[in-house]
Design a protein around this motif. Sequence first.
Motif, PDB file in Angstrom:
ATOM      1  N   ASP A 193      -4.504  -7.153  -0.446  1.00 51.76           N
ATOM      2  CA  ASP A 193      -3.148  -8.116   0.799  1.00 51.76           C
ATOM      3  C   ASP A 193      -3.865  -9.166   1.221  1.00 51.76           C
ATOM      4  O   ASP A 193      -4.658 -10.396   1.136  1.00 51.76           O
ATOM      5  CB  ASP A 193      -2.037  -6.666   1.041  1.00 51.76           C
ATOM      6  N   ALA A 194      -3.034  -9.890   1.617  1.00 53.33           N
ATOM      7  CA  ALA A 194      -2.972 -11.363   2.132  1.00 53.33           C
ATOM      8  C   ALA A 194      -4.378 -11.245   3.122  1.00 53.33           C
ATOM      9  O   ALA A 194      -4.814 -12.507   3.543  1.00 53.33           O
ATOM     10  CB  ALA A 194      -1.833 -12.373   2.690  1.00 53.33           C
ATOM     11  N   ASP A 195      -4.310 -10.514   3.982  1.00 57.06           N
ATOM     12  CA  ASP A 195      -5.382  -9.938   5.053  1.00 57.06           C
ATOM     13  C   ASP A 195      -6.530  -9.848   4.789  1.00 57.06           C
ATOM     14  O   ASP A 195      -7.285  -9.576   5.653  1.00 57.06           O
ATOM     15  CB  ASP A 195      -4.539  -9.675   6.148  1.00 57.06           C
ATOM     16  N   GLY A 196      -6.341  -9.561   3.183  1.00 63.48           N
ATOM     17  CA  GLY A 196      -8.097  -9.159   2.648  1.00 63.48           C
ATOM     18  C   GLY A 196      -7.899  -7.603   2.974  1.00 63.48           C
ATOM     19  O   GLY A 196      -8.843  -7.161   2.790  1.00 63.48           O
ATOM     20  N   ASN A 197      -6.871  -6.526   3.269  1.00 60.57           N
ATOM     21  CA  ASN A 197      -7.006  -5.579   2.823  1.00 60.57           C
ATOM     22  C   ASN A 197      -6.978  -5.041   1.898  1.00 60.57           C
ATOM     23  O   ASN A 197      -5.776  -4.872   0.745  1.00 60.57           O
ATOM     24  CB  ASN A 197      -6.099  -4.457   4.488  1.00 60.57           C
ATOM     25  N   TYR A 198      -7.688  -3.473   1.274  1.00 60.70           N
ATOM     26  CA  TYR A 198      -7.255  -3.604   0.471  1.00 60.70           C
ATOM     27  C   TYR A 198      -6.460  -2.105  -0.017  1.00 60.70           C
ATOM     28  O   TYR A 198      -5.208  -1.373   0.840  1.00 60.70           O
ATOM     29  CB  TYR A 198      -8.362  -2.105   0.246  1.00 60.70           C
ATOM     30  N   LEU A 199      -5.085  -2.646  -1.234  1.00 62.34           N
ATOM     31  CA  LEU A 199      -4.243  -1.999  -1.147  1.00 62.34           C
ATOM     32  C   LEU A 199      -4.225  -0.520  -1.540  1.00 62.34           C
ATOM     33  O   LEU A 199      -3.557   0.404  -0.702  1.00 62.34           O
ATOM     34  CB  LEU A 199      -3.610  -1.917  -1.888  1.00 62.34           C
ATOM     35  N   TRP A 200      -5.406   0.070  -1.656  1.00 63.03           N
ATOM     36  CA  TRP A 200      -5.654   1.531  -2.213  1.00 63.03           C
ATOM     37  C   TRP A 200      -6.442   2.022  -1.404  1.00 63.03           C
ATOM     38  O   TRP A 200      -7.613   1.033  -0.566  1.00 63.03           O
ATOM     39  CB  TRP A 200      -6.233   1.564  -3.498  1.00 63.03           C
ATOM     40  N   ARG A 201      -5.962   3.024  -0.423  1.00 66.22           N
ATOM     41  CA  ARG A 201      -6.489   3.868   0.213  1.00 66.22           C
ATOM     42  C   ARG A 201      -7.467   5.228  -0.156  1.00 66.22           C
ATOM     43  O   ARG A 201      -6.401   5.517  -0.482  1.00 66.22           O
ATOM     44  CB  ARG A 201      -5.425   4.075   1.782  1.00 66.22           C
ATOM     45  N   PRO A 202      -8.211   5.340   0.311  1.00 66.27           N
ATOM     46  CA  PRO A 202      -8.968   6.900  -0.185  1.00 66.27           C
ATOM     47  C   PRO A 202      -7.857   8.316   1.118  1.00 66.27           C
ATOM     48  O   PRO A 202      -7.049   7.730   2.173  1.00 66.27           O
ATOM     49  CB  PRO A 202     -10.154   6.755   0.505  1.00 66.27           C
ATOM     50  N   PRO A 203      -8.167   9.189   1.183  1.00 67.10           N
ATOM     51  CA  PRO A 203      -7.383   9.971   1.641  1.00 67.10           C
ATOM     52  C   PRO A 203      -7.925  10.520   2.381  1.00 67.10           C
ATOM     53  O   PRO A 203      -9.462   9.537   2.979  1.00 67.10           O
ATOM     54  CB  PRO A 203      -7.663  11.483   0.383  1.00 67.10           C
ATOM     55  N   ALA A 204      -6.628  11.302   3.470  1.00 64.07           N
ATOM     56  CA  ALA A 204      -7.481  11.009   4.722  1.00 64.07           C
ATOM     57  C   ALA A 204      -8.334  12.444   5.051  1.00 64.07           C
ATOM     58  O   ALA A 204      -8.868  11.841   6.227  1.00 64.07           O
ATOM     59  CB  ALA A 204      -5.935  11.261   5.584  1.00 64.07           C
ATOM     60  N   SER A 205      -7.669  12.851   4.408  1.00 63.13           N
ATOM     61  CA  SER A 205      -9.145  14.268   4.771  1.00 63.13           C
ATOM     62  C   SER A 205      -8.616  14.824   3.163  1.00 63.13           C
ATOM     63  O   SER A 205      -8.418  14.194   2.452  1.00 63.13           O
ATOM     64  CB  SER A 205      -8.768  14.810   5.521  1.00 63.13           C
ATOM     65  N   ALA A 206      -9.901  16.117   2.986  1.00 62.35           N
ATOM     66  CA  ALA A 206     -10.469  16.448   2.243  1.00 62.35           C
ATOM     67  C   ALA A 206      -9.030  17.362   1.275  1.00 62.35           C
ATOM     68  O   ALA A 206      -8.703  18.023   2.226  1.00 62.35           O
ATOM     69  CB  ALA A 206     -11.524  17.722   2.100  1.00 62.35           C
ATOM     70  N   GLY A 207      -8.449  17.595   0.143  1.00 63.86           N
ATOM     71  CA  GLY A 207      -7.527  18.104  -0.027  1.00 63.86           C
ATOM     72  C   GLY A 207      -6.095  16.548  -0.480  1.00 63.86           C
ATOM     73  O   GLY A 207      -5.518  17.740  -0.838  1.00 63.86           O
ATOM     74  N   GLN A 208      -6.116  15.820  -0.361  1.00 63.95           N
ATOM     75  CA  GLN A 208      -4.921  15.344   0.278  1.00 63.95           C
ATOM     76  C   GLN A 208      -5.168  14.239  -0.815  1.00 63.95           C
ATOM     77  O   GLN A 208      -5.973  13.948  -1.578  1.00 63.95           O
ATOM     78  CB  GLN A 208      -4.598  14.316   1.426  1.00 63.95           C
ATOM     79  N   ALA A 209      -3.920  13.370  -1.271  1.00 66.99           N
ATOM     80  CA  ALA A 209      -4.438  12.633  -1.811  1.00 66.99           C
ATOM     81  C   ALA A 209      -4.250  11.250  -1.728  1.00 66.99           C
ATOM     82  O   ALA A 209      -4.211  10.637  -0.794  1.00 66.99           O
ATOM     83  CB  ALA A 209      -2.765  12.299  -2.621  1.00 66.99           C
ATOM     84  N   ALA A 210      -4.986   9.995  -2.229  1.00 61.90           N
ATOM     85  CA  ALA A 210      -5.176   9.006  -2.358  1.00 61.90           C
ATOM     86  C   ALA A 210      -3.732   8.111  -2.103  1.00 61.90           C
ATOM     87  O   ALA A 210      -2.819   8.516  -2.107  1.00 61.90           O
ATOM     88  CB  ALA A 210      -5.622   8.106  -3.521  1.00 61.90           C
ATOM     89  N   SER A 211      -4.126   6.560  -1.526  1.00 61.65           N
ATOM     90  CA  SER A 211      -2.482   6.553  -1.523  1.00 61.65           C
ATOM     91  C   SER A 211      -2.433   4.420  -1.804  1.00 61.65           C
ATOM     92  O   SER A 211      -3.442   4.008  -1.929  1.00 61.65           O
ATOM     93  CB  SER A 211      -2.090   6.479  -0.367  1.00 61.65           C
ATOM     94  N   LEU A 212      -1.371   4.319  -2.099  1.00 62.30           N
ATOM     95  CA  LEU A 212      -1.173   3.123  -2.474  1.00 62.30           C
ATOM     96  C   LEU A 212       0.444   3.027  -2.091  1.00 62.30           C
ATOM     97  O   LEU A 212       1.073   2.663  -2.246  1.00 62.30           O
ATOM     98  CB  LEU A 212      -1.067   2.683  -3.834  1.00 62.30           C
ATOM     99  N   LEU A 213      -0.229   1.288  -1.571  1.00 66.18           N
ATOM    100  CA  LEU A 213       1.109   0.764  -0.800  1.00 66.18           C
ATOM    101  C   LEU A 213       2.117   1.932   0.256  1.00 66.18           C
ATOM    102  O   LEU A 213       3.020   1.392   0.080  1.00 66.18           O
ATOM    103  CB  LEU A 213       1.914   0.164  -1.239  1.00 66.18           C
ATOM    104  N   GLY A 214       1.225   2.738   0.607  1.00 70.43           N
ATOM    105  CA  GLY A 214       1.098   4.038   1.419  1.00 70.43           C
ATOM    106  C   GLY A 214       2.277   4.849   0.620  1.00 70.43           C
ATOM    107  O   GLY A 214       2.823   6.304   1.628  1.00 70.43           O
ATOM    108  N   PHE A 215       2.153   5.678  -0.694  1.00 71.24           N
ATOM    109  CA  PHE A 215       2.675   6.238  -1.256  1.00 71.24           C
ATOM    110  C   PHE A 215       1.516   6.925  -1.948  1.00 71.24           C
ATOM    111  O   PHE A 215       0.526   6.170  -2.406  1.00 71.24           O
ATOM    112  CB  PHE A 215       3.745   5.374  -1.737  1.00 71.24           C
ATOM    113  N   ALA A 216       1.648   7.795  -1.881  1.00 70.16           N
ATOM    114  CA  ALA A 216       0.660   9.289  -2.098  1.00 70.16           C
ATOM    115  C   ALA A 216       0.595   9.456  -3.742  1.00 70.16           C
ATOM    116  O   ALA A 216       1.266   8.380  -4.856  1.00 70.16           O
ATOM    117  CB  ALA A 216       1.232  10.366  -2.390  1.00 70.16           C
TER     118      ALA A 216
END
Length: 414
Positions: free
Chosen positions: A318-341
């Motif tokens: 994003d404009a602040d240099g943060n990655y839009l794709w985020r890894p899963p918060a814990s094992a067994g959960q889904a990665a997220s993009l813009l806050g959506f799974a």
Amino acid sequence: MESHKTAPEIKAVPETMTAAFDDFMEAFEAFKETNDRRLGEIEQKLTADVVTRDKVERINRAMDEHKRVIDQLALKKARPALGGGEGGFEAAEHKAAFSAYMRRGDESALRALEGKAMSVGSAADGGYLVPPETDTEIGRRLSAVSPIRALATVRQVSGTVLKKPFATGGMAAGWVAETAARPQTGNAQLAELSFPTMELYAMPAATAALLDDAAVDVEGWIASEIDMVFAEQEGTAFVSGDGTNKPKGFLGYTAVADASWSWGNIGYIATGAAGAFKAASPSDTLFDTVYSLKAGHRQNGTFVMNRKTQGQIRKFKDADGNYLWRPPASAGQAASLLGFAIVEAEDMPDVAADSFSIAFGDFRSGYLVVDRTGVRVLRDPYSAKPYVLFYTTKRVGGGVQNFEAIKLVKFAAS
């Protein structure tokens, strides 16, 4: 001082979900560091060093491999042992009778049981119903390995077609003065959607020696042989099926530009470049796609894409240099993009000119899977001697039930 971390590699398959997740997060940290270096080189020299660019791609592939291992461990953990369910004497009696049919072709006990239960699963109808615990096991495994089934609404039917009325337009209402006339308002507009169930089959073979071995769990063998091939066929059909002898996937419907959307079509947002994201602010397309959904659907939204497409999106900031794709918060959960799974569906097409490689929507509202009750098995010891064939069938259908709940991303100029 420049870091010289090498691309993480899987040297041995981790035995636990926690270990696999730790490896995945280590790979993600290496990816961020190397990709930041690549972006810095582009900013300074207008091009990235070949070594750095190749390293980013290697780490990207390593992350995909780590995620695949996590998915496999999660799937293995989700598979309970067959035959462990409750059901009392009747379930045990059915299991024993079914085992006798599978091993020796002795159908007398099944005839008595299913006749007593007034079951339609007789030999004349093409086989016998799998015992409840085996049928449930197949369904549970399909939910784990077929991502669209896990996202969609699933209905059980006893007939061949599910007909579903859908209100495409609500009733009209209006404000009036206290003494003004009350004219008749417009009626709701209803559409009837039809979801036929199609036959999915598999025909594994076994030797007589295998069936004679009392130590072999025949029902477990059936489930392990069939669940993956059923899941693969279903997964493909739910995404891109054309509706001919198979369910109709959400990519099988006519796609139109979202500005011209109408009921019966799937709306899409174009990236602005053929076969790619546009060079400037590529993530704008993703934001436009998210906000093309109504708020009620958007809050339940999920991104669906394959691993290669996800690999491209991992690089977006994003404009602040943060990655839009985020890894899963814990094992067994889904990665997220813009806050959506993000759900990985390998049946989604790779990025190419005019491809629909990303879907976003409320699939629980948007897509319907229809299962006809029962998985049937017909034992055939004659057609392929010395093997015994097990003709196993289930009937399943699917299609879009709400055309405004799913949007696509088209990799095209318009």
